[in-house]
Enzyme design. Structure first.
Site, PDB file in Angstrom:
ATOM      1  N   LEU A   1       0.818  -1.216   0.000  1.00  0.00           N
ATOM      2  CA  LEU A   1       0.000   0.000   0.000  1.00  0.00           C
ATOM      3  C   LEU A   1       0.847   1.260   0.000  1.00  0.00           C
ATOM      4  O   LEU A   1       1.838   1.362   0.728  1.00  0.00           O
ATOM      5  CB  LEU A   1      -0.912  -0.009   1.235  1.00  0.00           C
ATOM      6  CG  LEU A   1      -1.850   1.195   1.406  1.00  0.00           C
ATOM      7  CD1 LEU A   1      -3.222   0.730   1.883  1.00  0.00           C
ATOM      8  CD2 LEU A   1      -1.276   2.209   2.386  1.00  0.00           C
TER       9      LEU A   1
ATOM     10  N   ASP B   1       0.131   8.746   1.650  1.00  0.00           N
ATOM     11  CA  ASP B   1       0.518  10.146   1.450  1.00  0.00           C
ATOM     12  C   ASP B   1       1.853  10.353   0.728  1.00  0.00           C
ATOM     13  O   ASP B   1       2.838   9.700   1.061  1.00  0.00           O
ATOM     14  CB  ASP B   1       0.676  10.860   2.797  1.00  0.00           C
ATOM     15  CG  ASP B   1      -0.481  10.654   3.746  1.00  0.00           C
ATOM     16  OD1 ASP B   1      -1.456   9.987   3.381  1.00  0.00           O
ATOM     17  OD2 ASP B   1      -0.387  11.159   4.877  1.00  0.00           O
TER      18      ASP B   1
ATOM     19  N   GLN C   1       4.451   7.341   1.639  1.00  0.00           N
ATOM     20  CA  GLN C   1       4.155   6.413   2.708  1.00  0.00           C
ATOM     21  C   GLN C   1       3.949   5.026   2.114  1.00  0.00           C
ATOM     22  O   GLN C   1       3.172   4.859   1.164  1.00  0.00           O
ATOM     23  CB  GLN C   1       2.864   6.843   3.425  1.00  0.00           C
ATOM     24  CG  GLN C   1       3.046   8.038   4.309  1.00  0.00           C
ATOM     25  CD  GLN C   1       3.673   7.653   5.631  1.00  0.00           C
ATOM     26  OE1 GLN C   1       3.069   6.982   6.458  1.00  0.00           O
ATOM     27  NE2 GLN C   1       4.913   8.056   5.828  1.00  0.00           N
TER      28      GLN C   1
ATOM     29  N   TYR D   1       5.770   8.094   9.845  1.00  0.00           N
ATOM     30  CA  TYR D   1       4.575   8.699   9.248  1.00  0.00           C
ATOM     31  C   TYR D   1       4.935   9.928   8.414  1.00  0.00           C
ATOM     32  O   TYR D   1       6.092  10.281   8.249  1.00  0.00           O
ATOM     33  CB  TYR D   1       3.566   9.044  10.346  1.00  0.00           C
ATOM     34  CG  TYR D   1       2.694   7.875  10.770  1.00  0.00           C
ATOM     35  CD1 TYR D   1       2.972   6.564  10.381  1.00  0.00           C
ATOM     36  CD2 TYR D   1       1.568   8.079  11.570  1.00  0.00           C
ATOM     37  CE1 TYR D   1       2.170   5.506  10.772  1.00  0.00           C
ATOM     38  CE2 TYR D   1       0.748   7.011  11.973  1.00  0.00           C
ATOM     39  CZ  TYR D   1       1.058   5.729  11.562  1.00  0.00           C
ATOM     40  OH  TYR D   1       0.259   4.689  11.950  1.00  0.00           O
TER      41      TYR D   1
ATOM     42  N   GLU E   1      -5.695  16.571   8.918  1.00  0.00           N
ATOM     43  CA  GLU E   1      -4.478  15.881   8.492  1.00  0.00           C
ATOM     44  C   GLU E   1      -3.804  16.662   7.368  1.00  0.00           C
ATOM     45  O   GLU E   1      -4.443  17.414   6.630  1.00  0.00           O
ATOM     46  CB  GLU E   1      -4.824  14.477   7.969  1.00  0.00           C
ATOM     47  CG  GLU E   1      -5.294  13.514   9.052  1.00  0.00           C
ATOM     48  CD  GLU E   1      -5.245  12.059   8.588  1.00  0.00           C
ATOM     49  OE1 GLU E   1      -5.841  11.761   7.546  1.00  0.00           O
ATOM     50  OE2 GLU E   1      -4.600  11.235   9.275  1.00  0.00           O
TER      51      GLU E   1
END
Lengths: 488, 488
Positions: free
Chosen positions: B44, B47, B63, B106, B223
């Protein structure tokens, strides 16, 4: 790290994903990394395999050991292309996960049968006492990319072959299947190529005989044999190991040779009226070339750029080697010609023309270029590539169009490699004639087509990427063009 | 397989290399795979991170959870480009291997400081009782691609923030460093953007205050906030979660919004004279966009095409999502314009021109195309993309240039996705005027620039690749061009 046998043959599932991600990043970030050639996503690449045209795409697989710059447990990786130039990595295709290939899914070829691609290759098995047992095995590749292995080998090791029995090249003539296999004889340990035949590609396969070429001795082994038709001429392309230099003069540790004949008798495995042995490539690093006759009737060739038993500077970055660009083969009067495929021109970007008495060509050309240049008769000097601005460092092409000599010289690069086999490779040119060169650089690879591919000199070279100059060491009468190349 | 928490947070070294190779091959072989967008090499992608211009190359990190289509333990992968179009995968850049990012490296951003690239991002830590502790951390990326993490966090979780405190966007003004961070307040659990400031990028970092925009309530979280200058206008681009639809009408699970003002006061964190909230993208799947002011003074934007909490058909192939193409931002009279970067034209291959009353455009156009078309005033109908020849199946663009409506409709594709949020997205156009569309298809991604990027509609779509038709459902007065696009 020392590559012990135990480490080299660890199953892929015992390596960690983190290690692989780090190895991939290391290869991706290498300053020496290729930009328009097939290269390993990590670890070591060697022979091209399964070169074919299937389902509207060109396929090239390659031998891979993904975990370092050593010959460990081999798998097949797959790449596909629409134009033989822009290759797309499809990743792991054959993992060494059956008994027959427990110690490596070794080299082989591919041929379209029905709506699937049949892969015929060597499974390398080792017994508990480390005795090698070679199997010629088969697998189907479906149109959606799935691989289905046959449950049984196609050909087991015959009594007349030693443990060195591998690299089947599969082809079809008049609805019958043939395979040329490289081997070492059991009794006297000499290299041979042998022919097998089958009515169904899944077998049974029948031994036809050793291929008769008129060559008395190929040394102790022949690897990667190919039999292909080039403009009507049956052409053997193969890699003898231990060939006597009396039989054929060569400088690389092992040569990749060509032998053409007038016809080939499949019933008796005989090459009729063979010509002279020729070097496929006059450079440093071509080996294990694979060729096939495509549906368009042409013979295409791709090579491993790398040789067994050599080390390269990228070993310290845990990756090694690349494949050559694809070449199309022609022949005329017994002379083999190798040319870039037409789509290579699609890589061309910004260009410049040179014409006349030229010294500096471009001091910022870089190392991702094509340089097509004709050097007029009676010129002598050095063409520097990937060079610094004062021409003390770089890859040298020394030419003498009066006496007819061309020398590729790696001695002034940052990291000369395989120096025990010499810094230079030399070829003869027709004297008192212009020479036409078509030179490709890809950061650590040079491919030089001489006189429309009558000869090709291929070599890895390793020098700093900030050395971007293309220049002659003195005013030289030339004309030609230089292109920046895009990545593939 | 069920993605238990334990599986999602397994260290990368506990996944096997074989598993990763198989996941990579699966992603590589997907019929839905993107050919000219940044996409995950496996697993996956979410961002975009660290969008920057460094050492002569554009950098986009993203990410990544490499082991499946789920939000597991995240790392940063790196890609670089010379032209913002041709991206080269450089692989794993930040592994989650420190205490501060034990449960994920992150999102964050990047800014050139000296001759290195400084990365500022959120380390996601979980205590043994699974309490989340966010750290804003830093790392240096050297010119040769090495990452050196700082030993201590730049900013620890402040008392006024809940565990949701993340996504620092770093920028520099007049030699001082600023970071906008998204967060949820501790006391009332509402979403905010806050501003920090530092004289040295490595800290100490000082809290300036919450960013004042005039918007009363952003929902429960904000976010991926960005503050960037677009043609002189300070522009906030951010993703509120739980925003009331009374505040702003949106159809996606979470919107990605834009708010521009006349000026921004860094001392008080105040956006002066804010305009109206706008949707960044009127399509289905844009989220977590990242933007920065490049050395050329322009603002560039790249987005995650994918949304939190949704599933996609490629989940079954163990990979998910992609990034959008890069867009350059402009504004005029409070209207944001997004345009493809100039180099997008370098992807163009074979082209055809259409002009007049057109129904069929091309029944073999395929799904790797650009279609630039102007639909004249007073036309109503449907433009089918990636459609079968009888126009029963495909992606529909329904237009009405009389009343001024444009609808993107996924209902007739093979695998409509996120249907609980609707099959269609609709925008208003100026009535009785021609509409100009610039449409990009990349196998499972459509990006539609409307009227020179005054609006953009981005959406994944999933339909068979053999559906290659571009056509209008009735004769329509149009002019334009269609291009086959090369892969990047």
């Amino acid at each position: 790290m020392e590559w012990t046998r135990e480490k080299r043959y660890r199953p892929y599932e015992q390596y960690s994903a983190l290690e692989l991600l780090e190895l991939q990043a290391q290869a991706n970030n290498s300053a020496y990394q290729l930009r328009y050639h097939i290269r390993p996503t990590s670890g070591l690449l060697n022979d091209p395999n399964g070169f074919s045209y299937f389902n509207g795409e060109w396929n090239v697989f390659y031998q891979s050991f993904p975990f370092g710059a050593t010959h460990g447990l081999k798998s097949w990786m797959r790449t596909v292309s629409k134009d033989l130039v822009h290759w797309e990595n499809r990743g792991l295709a054959i993992a060494p996960d059956t008994k027959f290939e427990s110690h490596g899914a070794y080299s082989g070829s591919a041929h379209v049968v029905g709506d699937q691609l049949f892969l015929m290759y060597t499974g390398n098995h080792r017994t508990s006492d480390w005795t090698r047992v070679p199997y010629q095995v088969g697998a189907w590749l479906t149109q959606n990319g799935e691989v289905k292995k046959l449950s049984h080998p196609l050909i087991e090791q015959p009594t007349f072959a030693s443990e060195h029995f591998r690299d089947p090249q599969l082809f079809e003539v008049d609805g019958k299947f043939y395979a040329v296999i490289g081997m070492q004889s059991q009794n006297n340990k000499r290299g041979e190529m042998v022919l097998y035949q089958a009515n169904q590609v899944t077998g049974p396969w029948r031994f036809v005989g050793p291929i008769k070429t008129g060559i008395k001795d190929f040394g102790y082994m022949v690897e990667c044999p190919n039999l292909v038709m080039v403009d009507g001429a049956p052409t053997l392309i193969f890699c003898p190991q231990g060939l006597s230099k009396n039989e054929f003069a060569y400088q690389n540790i092992y040569p990749n040779l060509v032998l053409q004949g007038e016809s080939f008798d499949l019933a008796t495995a005989t090459l009729r009226r063979p010509g002279k042995l020729q070097n496929l490539d006059a450079g440093f690093d071509v080996y294990a070339s694979q060729t096939f006759n495509a549906p368009d009737g042409l013979a295409y060739l791709i090579s491993w750029v790398g040789l067994p038993d050599l080390t390269y500077p990228t070993d310290r970055e845990n990756w090694a080697n690349c494949l050559s660009q694809v070449k199309v083969l022609h022949q005329k009067d017994g002379q083999l010609y190798q040319s870039p495929v037409p789509a290579m021109k699609s890589l061309r970007g910004r260009s410049q023309v040179i014409d006349g008495q030229v010294t500096m060509v471009d001091d910022q050309a870089g190392q991702q270029i094509e340089f097509e240049v004709t050097i007029e008769p009676n010129q002598k000097g050095t063409l520097w590539l990937a060079a610094d601005q004062i021409l003390k460092r770089g890859l040298q092409v020394k030419f003498d169009t009066q006496n007819g000599k061309l020398i590729l010289d790696r001695s002034k690069t940052d990291e000369p490699t395989a120096v025990e086999y010499g810094h230079t490779r030399e070829i003869d040119l027709p004297a008192n004639q212009a020479v036409k060169l078509r030179i490709f650089l890809d950061h650590s690879l040079a491919e030089i087509f001489v006189n429309d591919g009558a000869q090709v000199m291929t070599g890895r070279y390793f020098t700093r990427q900030s050395d971007q100059t293309v220049a002659f060491d003195r005013p030289t009468q030339v004309h030609g063009s230089l292109w920046q190349l895009n990545k593939m």
